[in-house]
Design an enzyme around this catalytic site. Structure first.
Site, PDB file in Angstrom:
ATOM      1  N   LYS A 126       0.852  -1.202  -0.325  1.00 45.59           N
ATOM      2  CA  LYS A 126      -0.142   0.383   0.090  1.00 45.59           C
ATOM      3  C   LYS A 126       1.063   1.656  -0.014  1.00 45.59           C
ATOM      4  O   LYS A 126       1.519   1.434   1.020  1.00 45.59           O
ATOM      5  CB  LYS A 126      -0.512   0.296   0.967  1.00 45.59           C
ATOM      6  CG  LYS A 126      -2.289   1.230   1.570  1.00 45.59           C
ATOM      7  CD  LYS A 126      -2.729   1.740   2.672  1.00 45.59           C
ATOM      8  CE  LYS A 126      -1.911   2.390   3.148  1.00 45.59           C
ATOM      9  NZ  LYS A 126      -1.728   3.933   2.400  1.00 45.59           N
ATOM     10  N   GLU A 128      10.383   0.613  10.682  1.00 50.08           N
ATOM     11  CA  GLU A 128      11.390   2.228  10.173  1.00 50.08           C
ATOM     12  C   GLU A 128      10.489   2.974  10.759  1.00 50.08           C
ATOM     13  O   GLU A 128       9.385   4.281   9.808  1.00 50.08           O
ATOM     14  CB  GLU A 128      12.166   1.703   9.153  1.00 50.08           C
ATOM     15  CG  GLU A 128      13.675   2.796   9.043  1.00 50.08           C
ATOM     16  CD  GLU A 128      13.038   4.610   8.672  1.00 50.08           C
ATOM     17  OE1 GLU A 128      13.031   5.530   9.505  1.00 50.08           O
ATOM     18  OE2 GLU A 128      12.724   4.907   7.287  1.00 50.08           O
ATOM     19  N   CYS A 153      12.731  10.681   7.697  1.00 48.42           N
ATOM     20  CA  CYS A 153      13.276  10.423   8.882  1.00 48.42           C
ATOM     21  C   CYS A 153      14.540  10.958   9.071  1.00 48.42           C
ATOM     22  O   CYS A 153      14.576  11.211  10.614  1.00 48.42           O
ATOM     23  CB  CYS A 153      13.245   8.895   9.307  1.00 48.42           C
ATOM     24  SG  CYS A 153      13.297   8.201   7.296  1.00 48.42           S
ATOM     25  N   GLU A 199       9.100  15.833  15.838  1.00 47.48           N
ATOM     26  CA  GLU A 199       9.428  15.695  14.272  1.00 47.48           C
ATOM     27  C   GLU A 199       8.288  17.022  13.558  1.00 47.48           C
ATOM     28  O   GLU A 199       7.527  16.135  13.744  1.00 47.48           O
ATOM     29  CB  GLU A 199       9.638  13.956  13.573  1.00 47.48           C
ATOM     30  CG  GLU A 199       9.891  13.214  12.671  1.00 47.48           C
ATOM     31  CD  GLU A 199       9.898  12.606  12.275  1.00 47.48           C
ATOM     32  OE1 GLU A 199      10.737  11.417  11.372  1.00 47.48           O
ATOM     33  OE2 GLU A 199       9.581  11.320  12.192  1.00 47.48           O
TER      34      GLU A 199
END
Length: 505
Positions: A196, A270, A304, A405
């Site tokens: 996906k 991750e 990231c 983040e």
């Protein structure tokens, strides 16, 4: 920086590019080796971040579409792909690699239009994605088990077998590259796949599936589009999914782990990062400033592993800050299709609003805005989700802009007094994906690499990732490793065979 050279021809250029990559082509789900619409017939738009115009639509898949894809993958695993000898799997994947390379320009243009990243960056990332698939196709041939020395009357050995159907979920920031990190080992190990893509950037992954027609057996690779609760959740909890791999933000990772636990499904995760880049006083400051800028402004900060916290020794702070600001000023924010552009728009309106909110949070927390901080337009209208490269100074590590983040081109500069304080600040975070060190002292380089709690530490560089180097996180940044030879083990089960040879006369 002046943006007055950019005109409405940007919209014209993008309209032409969109027409080029979508002409005569529909981007549907890919199930059992062919394009499929969703069972309910619903679709949603994917937009060009530079112009906010619709590129095309993709199916809004639901649980019943996921069921069809998993069914096709399970059948392909049981009847074809899962039982193919490794050399035949490898040859099929290498044939696919050849097809992808022949269409790499188209894939890069799709990636640039769908994510807003500069075309040159998209070209590089597409090339790297193909390299990862090729890498796994080649090293799978060398996979072997171990013979276990038990005794003269026993022959024991291990072998590695695929799980079955792997469910893969990839994010919007590097859709094709991160898909390759999962597709390469999953398929090479003998699994079939239901993948996906993110709803914001589904096109390049869909296109590589279309390019697998007549190369991979039907059902080996399946693509379902859709939103997390409608397509992602059914995939993660499906009883016929035997392996899950997800890249994305932490809260979703938690949800996936909980769903996997119900089926005892192994997961690779991750997740997020808030990577520190420590500039020690002996560093080459000009080089360090270049690395710091690349580390936070590449891909508009939507990485990231981005160097979002820049830790600078107090003795060199003023000099480094000027160099860092100069690097930010040299970034060219503009049309992703233009050669000179180094920074494109954010990938979605949602991300654009999030970054703008965090810039305001930084101001309210008392950080000093020394560069950027504004949303901009590169045309005479307000099209596009562009934000200037932004640097905050005077940041304390407990501020929200230092702990959370942001996923945008926003750097937080934090001062430190000595080595121990630098490492303490670097590790005072929930994440542990990556980190960087700038120093000319090998002792400091080795010592810091040992002391920093992160899955990857780059010394005097940023994001030098090549096939074969493991990548993954400590702490809340994830579980497992990608990009390396050992990643094949993430998609395999180990079986021990113990054979009695009988008594010797």
């Amino acid at each position: 920086m002046s943006y007055d050279k950019f005109t409405d021809t940007i919209r014209q250029n993008h309209e032409q590019a969109i027409e080029e990559v979508t002409r005569g082509r529909q981007f549907d789900a890919w199930i059992k080796g062919s394009s499929r619409t969703s069972i309910r017939g619903e679709r949603f738009e994917t937009k060009d971040p530079a112009t906010e115009k619709t590129i095309t639509t993709v199916p809004r898949c639901q649980e019943e579409d996921v069921d069809k894809a998993v069914e096709a993958a399970k059948k392909a695993f049981n009847q074809t792909w899962g039982s193919l000898p490794v050399d035949e799997r490898s040859e099929a994947l290498l044939d696919w690699v050849e097809t992808l390379r022949a269409n790499s320009e188209e894939l890069a243009l799709l990636e640039s239009l769908d994510t807003g990243k500069p075309l040159a960056d998209a070209e590089y990332e597409v090339s790297e994605a193909i390299n990862y698939i090729e890498y796994y196709a080649q090293i799978a041939r060398g996979e072997q088990g171990d013979q276990l020395p038990i005794g003269d009357d026993t022959h024991a050995f291990t072998k590695h077998e695929p799980y079955g159907v792997a469910g893969l979920i990839v994010p919007w920031n590097y859709p094709l590259l991160l898909a390759s990190w999962k597709l390469g080992p999953a398929l090479s190990a003998g699994n079939t796949v239901v993948l996906k893509p993110a709803e914001d950037s589904p096109l390049s992954v869909t296109r590589i599936a279309q390019l697998s027609e007549d190369v991979l057996p039907p059902g080996t690779l399946n693509i379902v589009h859709g939103f997390g609760d409608e397509a992602g959740a059914p995939l993660t909890r499906h009883e016929d999914i035997s392996k899950l791999s997800f890249t994305g933000e932490g809260q979703t990772g938690e949800t996936i782990m909980k769903a996997a636990a119900e089926q005892i499904t192994p997961v690779t995760l991750e997740l997020g990062g808030k990577s520190p880049f420590i500039v020690f006083p002996d560093a080459d400051l000009e080089n360090a400033a270049e690395i710091a800028a690349e580390g936070i402004f590449y891909n508009t900060g939507q990485s990231c592993d981005a160097f979002s916290r820049t830790l600078v020794h107090e003795d060199i702070h003023a000099e480094f800050l000027e160099l860092f600001r100069a690097e930010a000023e040299e970034r060219i924010v503009g049309d992703p299709l233009a050669k000179e552009t180094t920074t494109g728009p954010l990938a979605s309106k949602q991300q654009f609003e999030k970054v703008r909110e965090y810039i305001e949070i930084g101001k309210k927390e008392g950080a000093a805005l020394v560069h950027g901080g504004e949303s901009i337009s590169i045309t005479d209208s307000d099209d596009g989700w562009f934000v200037e490269p932004t640097i905050f100074d005077g940041v304390e590590n407990d501020m929200r802009i230092a702990q959370e983040e942001i996923f945008g081109p926003v750097a937080s500069v934090i001062q430190f007094a000595d080595y121990n304080e630098a490492v303490s600040i670097a590790n005072d975070i929930d994440f542990g994906l990556a980190a960087g060190v700038a120093t000319t002292d090998l002792s400091i380089a080795h010592r810091a690499s040992d002391d920093i709690q992160a899955g990857t530490v780059w010394v005097n560089q940023y994001a030098d990732l090549v096939p074969g180097t493991p990548f993954g996180g400590f702490k809340r940044s994830g579980i497992g490793r990608e990009c390396a030879k050992d990643t094949l083990r993430e998609y395999q089960q180990t079986k021990t065979v113990n054979i009695s040879l009988g008594q010797m006369d």
